[in-house]
Design an enzyme around this catalytic site. Structure first.
Site, PDB file in Angstrom:
ATOM      1  N   CYS A 149      -5.538  15.297   0.771  1.00  0.00           N
ATOM      2  CA  CYS A 149      -6.840  14.983   0.173  1.00  0.00           C
ATOM      3  C   CYS A 149      -7.507  16.297  -0.229  1.00  0.00           C
ATOM      4  CB  CYS A 149      -7.709  14.216   1.169  1.00  0.00           C
ATOM      5  SG  CYS A 149      -9.340  13.803   0.500  1.00  0.00           S
ATOM      6  N   PHE A 152       0.851  -1.193   0.000  1.00  0.00           N
ATOM      7  CA  PHE A 152       0.000   0.000   0.000  1.00  0.00           C
ATOM      8  C   PHE A 152       0.884   1.239   0.000  1.00  0.00           C
ATOM      9  CE2 PHE A 152      -2.447  -3.448   1.569  1.00  0.00           C
ATOM     10  CZ  PHE A 152      -3.731  -3.222   1.129  1.00  0.00           C
ATOM     11  N   CYS A 193     -13.796  10.473   7.678  1.00  0.00           N
ATOM     12  CA  CYS A 193     -12.518   9.833   7.344  1.00  0.00           C
ATOM     13  C   CYS A 193     -11.917   9.136   8.565  1.00  0.00           C
ATOM     14  CB  CYS A 193     -11.547  10.886   6.833  1.00  0.00           C
ATOM     15  SG  CYS A 193     -10.032  10.182   6.154  1.00  0.00           S
ATOM     16  N   ASP A 194     -11.382   7.930   8.358  1.00  0.00           N
ATOM     17  CA  ASP A 194     -10.764   7.184   9.452  1.00  0.00           C
ATOM     18  C   ASP A 194      -9.263   7.005   9.240  1.00  0.00           C
ATOM     19  OD1 ASP A 194     -10.726   5.405   7.366  1.00  0.00           O
ATOM     20  OD2 ASP A 194     -11.862   3.822   8.371  1.00  0.00           O
ATOM     21  N   THR A 195      -8.665   7.862   8.403  1.00  0.00           N
ATOM     22  CA  THR A 195      -7.274   7.645   8.004  1.00  0.00           C
ATOM     23  C   THR A 195      -6.430   8.876   8.285  1.00  0.00           C
ATOM     24  OG1 THR A 195      -8.076   6.248   6.205  1.00  0.00           O
ATOM     25  CG2 THR A 195      -5.811   7.018   6.045  1.00  0.00           C
ATOM     26  N   CYS A 215     -15.828  15.896   3.258  1.00  0.00           N
ATOM     27  CA  CYS A 215     -15.884  14.510   3.738  1.00  0.00           C
ATOM     28  C   CYS A 215     -15.567  14.532   5.222  1.00  0.00           C
ATOM     29  CB  CYS A 215     -14.870  13.666   2.967  1.00  0.00           C
ATOM     30  SG  CYS A 215     -14.844  11.953   3.488  1.00  0.00           S
ATOM     31  N   GLU A 257      -7.578   3.489  -4.874  1.00  0.00           N
ATOM     32  CA  GLU A 257      -8.795   3.757  -4.116  1.00  0.00           C
ATOM     33  C   GLU A 257      -8.961   5.265  -4.078  1.00  0.00           C
ATOM     34  OE1 GLU A 257      -8.623   1.699  -0.383  1.00  0.00           O
ATOM     35  OE2 GLU A 257      -8.321  -0.234  -1.370  1.00  0.00           O
TER      36      GLU A 257
END
Ligand code: SF4
Length: 221
Positions: free
Chosen positions: A31, A25, A49-51, A46, A120
């Protein structure tokens, strides 16, 4: 300028049709739908987000000056020899939003080493040609410019995004993934059972299949 990379790591894909598949990855920093700062979350396009995609300080992260240098770092993250034997090493570009930085040159170098390259994306920016797998995860209130690909993965429920909004798009797989925003202040119905809502929807609309984030319950990255 170079490529700004948050982290590069080897793991199992946890989501979507390729769940369970080993891959490297490459997480791009940045973003276009959120700064990544908690104080900006309530006003972001957004909000669930969990990142952590900010900066370049993760394992294997950094600023890479050109496609060759970044590809070398990605290839070095595979813990086994890349000598083929009937399979192709899989690289997943994620983020943040990879379309902000991903280039045809980087794909060319990795393809020359026999890799398959997946992405993704939130689908709001054009992608370079040549990707082997395209996953679009649409966000409510944004305009999709990537309207075809391999899988459309909708994190749900999302106010303003109904699965039926995407039924007419050209994807091979339609996946409904329960929204996991516990403790991040993005919920619009506290205590709602997102898993149950997604199960119910998939039972009633069999074009959609349930997608779970296996890496979370496996405790892997
Ligand atoms: S679009 Fe993706 S990376 Fe960007 S804030 Fe939303 S979930 Fe996070």
């Amino acid at each position: 300028m170079g490529y700004r990379i948050k982290e590069i790591f080897h793991s199992l894909q946890g989501e979507g049709v390729h769940a369970g598949r080993a891959a490297v990855f490459c997480r791009f920093s940045g973003c276009n739908l959120w700064t990544g700062r908690e104080q900006d979350r309530p006003a972001a396009a957004c909000r669930f987000c969990d990142t952590d995609f900010t900066g370049t300080d993760g394992p294997g992260g950094g600023v890479f000056g050109d496609a060759q240098t970044l590809a070398a770092a990605i290839l070095a993250a595979f813990p086994y020899p890349l000598d083929g034997n009937g399979w192709r090493p899989y690289v997943v570009f994620t983020g943040g939003e990879p379309a902000l930085q991903l280039t045809p040159e980087l794909l060319d170098v990795l393809h020359a080493h026999g890799c398959q390259c997946g992405v993704e994306t939130n689908g709001t920016l054009p992608l370079p040609a040549g990707l082997d797998w395209v996953t679009v995860s649409p966000k409510a209130g944004t305009r999709l410019v990537v309207t075809q690909g391999d899988e459309l993965k909708l994190v749900w429920p999302q106010v303003g995004a109904d699965p039926s909004d995407f039924d007419g798009l050209d994807f091979r797989h339609f996946i409904l993934q329960p929204r996991d925003d516990a403790g991040r202040g993005a919920g619009d119905e506290p205590g709602a059972d997102h898993v149950a809502a997604c199960v119910r929807y998939c039972l009633e609309h069999p074009r959609w299949r349930l997608g779970l984030q296996a890496h979370k319950f496996l405790g892997i990255r």
